[in-house]
Design an enzyme around this catalytic site. Sequence first.
Site, short mmCIF file in Angstrom:
data_model
loop_
_atom_site.label_atom_id
_atom_site.label_comp_id
_atom_site.label_asym_id
_atom_site.label_seq_id
_atom_site.Cartn_x
_atom_site.Cartn_y
_atom_site.Cartn_z
N HIS A 134 0.82 -1.22 0.00
CA HIS A 134 0.00 0.00 0.00
C HIS A 134 0.86 1.27 0.00
CE1 HIS A 134 -3.70 2.30 0.89
NE2 HIS A 134 -2.92 3.05 1.67
N HIS A 187 -1.99 1.84 -8.22
CA HIS A 187 -2.80 1.13 -9.19
C HIS A 187 -3.02 1.98 -10.42
CE1 HIS A 187 -5.95 3.76 -7.60
NE2 HIS A 187 -6.71 3.41 -8.63
#
Length: 357
Positions: A134, A187
């Site tokens: 993350h 992403h």
Amino acid sequence: MKRTITHLADGRELIYFDRRDDADRSAIDRRTLDPRPVASELRYDPLTEEWIAIAGHRQTRTFLPTGGTAECPLCPSTDTHSTEIPAYDYDVVVFENRFPSFSGNLGTYEDVGGLSEVRPGVGRCEVVCFTSDHSSSFSKLSDEQVELVMEAWADRTAELSGIEGVEQVFCFENRGEEIGITISHPHGQIYAYPYVTPRTRLQLGAASRYDGNLFADVLAAERKAGTRVVAANELWTAFVPAAARWPFEVHIYPHRQVPDLAALTEEERAAFAPLYTSVLRAFDGLFGVVMPYISAWHQAPVRHGRELAYLHLELFSIRRAPGKLKFLAGSESAMGAFVNDVRPEEAARMLRSQVDH
């Protein structure tokens, strides 16, 4: 590379791309999800000859979750929290967007009157998770991880190009809240459009009218001039275009003309990885703050203009100084007439000074 296809609780497809052949991808989605929304409607603007997607269901999409990994829908699932990725770890994952601009789940589409034609927003939208970490970013990925992402991009380009009604496949990344991201996990996205996009139509139109190979000649001229080249290796060159629209804008071309990502060789994919991440790190090094950016792969349409197109990446940031952003105000937004605050030659010089050597 191992490629594993599975499905989420609402029927959406999810694909794992792994470096290890023994990766276990048997985890199932434990959530109860609402039914998938119907596809958007496309409305035609006769004044600009453009299609506009009307997708009201996207108003409910996830917006800046505040709980870090505990609330992030793109992190791996845990015993106590189920996400869009059922597995407890992953390398690279691609899945159908829960809130797509285009899809194959068709509804009913009525005439809206006026001169606007209406048709369903056929196509597909996918999310590409570059890493399970993350706190990472694309610039921090290893060369091997970048190559795996490129394998995923190439795989999806080929697959989505075969969907009936799809005319162009677009792989891209939005980074930074200033750009408008709604999830901070590293992403990107892939849009399979049911039309050829306006910018691609403009570029291919210019290429068709040019006496010669327009894209190849642009690349050759920039390599010869050298003043705007930021980085290069034997197979790729990154340069600031002479007529850059954005304060910091870099175009990255392979030295061999290919129509799309699926046509790149293993050598070309491997050579792209270190060059691209060094340019991304140069962006972040300019002002000592994270640079918001859009990274956009320009690929050939599925059916038309493939002989003219030249795969390339366009990377740009709206940051023009440490505390200043380039907003698209009156001239740019209303008229499409850009004014750039940074000379391209100066931008190239600044970026070259930050590129890893």
